[in-house]
Write a protein that holds these residues in place. Structure first.
Motif, PDB file in Angstrom:
ATOM      1  N   TYR A 146     -13.881  -2.134   8.262  1.00 36.00           N
ATOM      2  CA  TYR A 146     -12.409  -2.095   7.791  1.00 36.00           C
ATOM      3  C   TYR A 146     -12.227  -3.392   6.965  1.00 36.00           C
ATOM      4  O   TYR A 146     -11.073  -3.380   6.248  1.00 36.00           O
ATOM      5  N   ALA A 171      -8.950  -3.974   4.766  1.00 37.09           N
ATOM      6  CA  ALA A 171      -8.007  -5.105   5.135  1.00 37.09           C
ATOM      7  C   ALA A 171      -7.867  -5.989   3.838  1.00 37.09           C
ATOM      8  O   ALA A 171      -6.624  -6.473   3.500  1.00 37.09           O
ATOM      9  N   ASP A 224      -1.748  -2.568   8.603  1.00 41.70           N
ATOM     10  CA  ASP A 224      -2.735  -2.844   9.613  1.00 41.70           C
ATOM     11  C   ASP A 224      -2.524  -2.648  11.021  1.00 41.70           C
ATOM     12  O   ASP A 224      -3.253  -3.052  11.960  1.00 41.70           O
ATOM     13  N   MET A 284      -9.745  -9.028  10.964  1.00 40.27           N
ATOM     14  CA  MET A 284     -10.162  -7.832  10.485  1.00 40.27           C
ATOM     15  C   MET A 284     -11.487  -7.558   9.708  1.00 40.27           C
ATOM     16  O   MET A 284     -11.970  -6.727   9.607  1.00 40.27           O
ATOM     17  N   TRP A 341      -5.156  -0.625  13.293  1.00 45.70           N
ATOM     18  CA  TRP A 341      -6.159  -1.593  13.409  1.00 45.70           C
ATOM     19  C   TRP A 341      -5.950  -2.617  14.682  1.00 45.70           C
ATOM     20  O   TRP A 341      -6.556  -2.896  15.696  1.00 45.70           O
ATOM     21  N   TYR A 382       1.054  -7.566   7.593  1.00 46.82           N
ATOM     22  CA  TYR A 382      -0.124  -6.718   8.248  1.00 46.82           C
ATOM     23  C   TYR A 382       0.804  -5.634   8.820  1.00 46.82           C
ATOM     24  O   TYR A 382      -0.114  -4.803   9.727  1.00 46.82           O
ATOM     25  N   HIS A 419      -5.256  -4.077   1.518  1.00 45.48           N
ATOM     26  CA  HIS A 419      -3.899  -4.376   2.055  1.00 45.48           C
ATOM     27  C   HIS A 419      -3.390  -5.936   1.631  1.00 45.48           C
ATOM     28  O   HIS A 419      -2.278  -6.024   1.735  1.00 45.48           O
TER      29      HIS A 419
END
Length: 743
Positions: free
Chosen positions: A315, A319, A181, A309, A184, A178, A322
């Motif tokens: 998003y 997500a 992220d 997410m 976020w 993560y 990623h």
């Protein structure tokens, strides 16, 4: 074959031995467990159960004996414990403290119900065995389909199978998963993934301090005698003080990973969604928190943020991107730690004259070997866990079969010189002539019973170059890179593992790897199926824990990684294990395959030829032939100039290869001073009859095999008589000794 009568008797005996009386239905057992979990003070029962089944105690150093209790019969596995925790939070939690006798009675009843539930889930497997036996009574037929192709049978290994990840892998890999992220998480959750990881570590460390303190109050009493719950209870303030994070940040973390009872109302059957998996911490009304299973906390740390997410539609796509990138990048990073940056490539596009053919997520090129890794992030759905045949196969198709199909397409492309292979930076990659191509299918999450499903569901092809696939998750790849940290060791294991694709069977890949580390993954040809028990991963579990947690203990399992210690063979392996030369890889594979007795023989041979050369100044050889692998090795020592030494060794190896009817032969020149390797060579071509070689090797004897090796002095014939430099060579070549085997 048995006749019908004896087969029927055998079937009846099987039924009786399995105890197949009519059991209760699964839902009735589940409902009684729900009632039991609602009993006053049941949370105290879970605290004792957690200590018994979720924690390892040891004194001094960690070893496999300390972990053995984790594999003891009757231990509550993670899925069982989370089932009880999920049922506990369905009702308001009564914190009243039962008497010791009441705690013991509740424990006993819980264990009995869990045992009954396990038997119920295992019944389809037992029934399928009986059905198969009846269907094949007195008849010769094709091999019946495996019961493990049925979803109802697979429910048992899915629910009770071992975990594929260690708790520290979930904890540490979450940071990488993560990292992209971060913005976020801070904006929407009020904490970073590092904050959440730090809080999870603090909870575990606080418990490790509290549990011994609480237990010390009970004296030497063996049975539950009072409440252990204070050891599993903490506050946001206590966690913040322990880890040095703001208390507001810790409260945000706890809010994301905790749940207040009553909740979890949808958890009405074993296959239903259980909120305790996502929120394993219990929030009490007075501001305290109960964490009864820290493994569940770090597993949620790894899994849950993704679902937060994708709940944000704006998003969701980012997500998901990623998540996929993490899997590929993590695999590439771990493989680079083994093979080196220059040999591992990420996102290699395969392009034809007019279009893009495919893409390899990760490609390893090492010598004449390639490893293709195709990654997927598909998880098993709840419907599959419930025993739905269609969704089970559909999930596997998306998670594994699709990855393999793409990997096979890429493997075939590697053998097509007209295609271009374009690296991430846009430059073209030169593909060498490959003799071995391995395909790894990697999933990013724990996929229950993955090894079992791969064995029975995966459709694959193989030929002389493209091998059977290895199905793994990112956690296994992490362990492989940790324990088999050189190209030689890792390639050797992959080669053996896929070579036994249809012959070795285990509930999970960690057990098979553990067996390899301790015993060497090798089986006689007459063994059709080898069953590997979960307990074989004990030494591996210990080593990984010691390495990753930084605690004292055994960091390297005794076995293939230690059997060469202190020998010249070890020095030889060290010299070649990172070399990408195909000949050296083959020599390394051969060395890793030999047993301890042969290690001693080879080590002695390397030292002895050097000792003899030091004594008399003459060349000396030692030959060892191997029945397995159709290969052999000749050790040579002399005072000849390097070029002459190479020619002499090559000539001798060529003759030895021919005499032994071997397809592969290796030569090793060792230093006179210490018997350590100076250079090596290999001869790899199929053996065939040759009249010229017949003449050159006339009278040459076999002087070594996989269990017996002999030293041959170059100044004597095989029968021990002396030979002069100008005498005809004893090998029968017709040349003078000084121009033949003396070289």
């Amino acid at each position: 074959m048995q006749d019908c009568a004896s087969t029927a008797l055998a079937n009846q005996a099987l039924v009786e031995s399995m105890g197949l009386t009519e059991p209760r239905v699964e839902q009735d057992i589940f409902n009684e467990l729900a009632e039991l979990c609602a009993a006053p003070g049941f949370v105290h029962v879970l605290s004792w159960m957690s200590l018994r089944d979720n924690y390892v105690t040891y004194i001094g150093t960690m070893d496999s004996d300390a972990l053995a209790a984790s594999y003891a019969p009757g231990r509550t596995v993670r899925t069982e414990f989370l089932t009880l925790l999920g049922l506990l939070i369905c009702q308001p939690i009564d914190l009243s403290e039962p008497t010791p006798a009441e705690i013991q009675a509740l424990l006993d009843r819980t264990n009995a119900l869990l045992k009954e539930l396990h038997a119920r889930l295992g019944r389809p497997m037992q029934e399928s065995i009986i059905e198969t036996a009846k269907a094949t009574q007195g008849a010769v037929s094709d091999r019946p389909p495996s019961p493990f192709t049925r979803a109802d049978v697979l429910r048992e290994p899915i629910f009770y199978g071992g975990e594929s990840a260690y708790n520290f892998q979930y904890r540490d890999m979450a940071l990488e998963r993560y990292a992209a992220d971060e913005a976020w998480l801070l904006a929407n959750m009020g904490f970073s993934i590092a904050d959440a990881q730090t809080a999870a570590c603090a909870i575990s460390e606080i418990q490790n301090t509290k549990i011994p303190d609480v237990l010390s109050r009970f004296g030497a009493k063996a049975s539950p005698s009072s409440s252990l719950l204070p050891a599993f209870t903490t506050t946001a303030e206590e966690i913040a003080a322990h880890c040095g994070r703001p208390v507001e940040t810790i409260r945000a973390v706890l809010a994301a990973f905790s749940v207040a009872a009553p909740s979890n109302q949808d958890f009405t059957s074993l296959g239903a969604f259980n909120l305790a998996n996502a929120r394993p911490i219990i929030a009490l009304s007075d501001g305290r928190y109960i964490a009864l299973q820290t493994y569940g906390v770090v597993e949620s740390l790894y899994d849950s943020p993704f679902y937060w997410m994708i709940g944000d539609k704006s998003y969701r796509a980012e997500a998901s991107a990623h998540r996929g990138a993490f899997t590929e990048q993590f695999v590439a990073k771990r493989l680079r730690s083994v093979f080196g940056e220059q040999n591992v490539y990420w996102n290699v596009n395969i392009e034809g004259a007019s279009d893009r053919v495919s893409e390899m997520d990760v490609l390893v090129l090492f010598g004449d070997r390639a490893v293709i890794v195709q990654c997927k992030s598909k998880k098993m759905t709840l419907e599959s866990r419930k025993g739905n045949d269609h969704t089970l196969r559909d999930d596997f198709q998306k998670a594994v079969q699709a990855a393999y199909n793409q990997g096979l397409l890429c493997a075939r492309a590697l053998r097509r010189p007209e295609l271009d292979f374009v690296k991430e930076d846009g430059s073209k990659l030169k593909i060498p002539e490959l003799r071995n191509i391995y395909i790894l299918c990697a999933v990013s999450d724990h996929y229950p019973a993955l090894t079992v499903q791969a064995r029975h569901f995966l459709d694959y092809e193989e030929d002389a170059v493209i091998h059977a696939p290895l199905v793994a998750d990112v956690f296994l790849i992490d362990v492989l890179a940790e324990m088999l940290a050189s190209p030689l060791h890792l390639l050797s294991y992959i080669d053996r593992r896929v070579g036994y694709a249809e012959r070795v069977y285990g509930a999970n890949e960690l057990a098979i790897l553990g067996y390899h580390l301790s015993q060497n993954l090798w089986f006689e040809d007459n063994i059709s199926v080898a069953m590997v028990a979960d307990e074989f991963s004990l030494d591996l579990d210990t080593a990984m824990t010691v390495r990753r947690e930084g605690i004292p203990g055994t960091a390297t399992p005794k076995g293939i990684l230690t059997k060469f210690t202190g020998t010249h063979v070890a020095r030889l392996i060290e010299k070649i294990e990172h070399e990408a030369h195909p000949d050296l890889i083959d020599l390394g594979f051969l060395l890793l395959d030999i047993n301890s007795e042969t290690v001693k023989q080879l080590d002695h041979g390397m030292k002895e030829v050097a000792r003899r050369t030091r004594l008399d100044g003459r060349p000396h050889d030692f030959t060892l032939g191997f029945d397995t692998g159709d290969a052999g090795i000749t050790i040579h020592c002399s005072r000849a100039l390097p070029r002459d030494a190479v020619e002499a060794l090559a000539g001798h190896c060529r003759r030895r290869k021919y005499v032994h009817h071997a397809d592969n032969w290796f030569g090793l020149f060792v230093r006179e001073a210490d018997g350590l390797p100076e250079f090596s060579l290999a001869m790899r071509f199929p053996w065939k009859r040759d009249t010229r070689m017949d003449a050159l090797t006339q009278g040459m004897v076999l002087n070594g095999n996989h269990t017996v090796a002999q030293l041959v002095s170059k100044s004597r014939t095989p029968d021990g008589s002396k030979i002069g430099r100008n005498d005809p060579c004893f090998c029968g070549s017709g040349r003078k000794f000084k121009k033949c085997c003396l070289m």
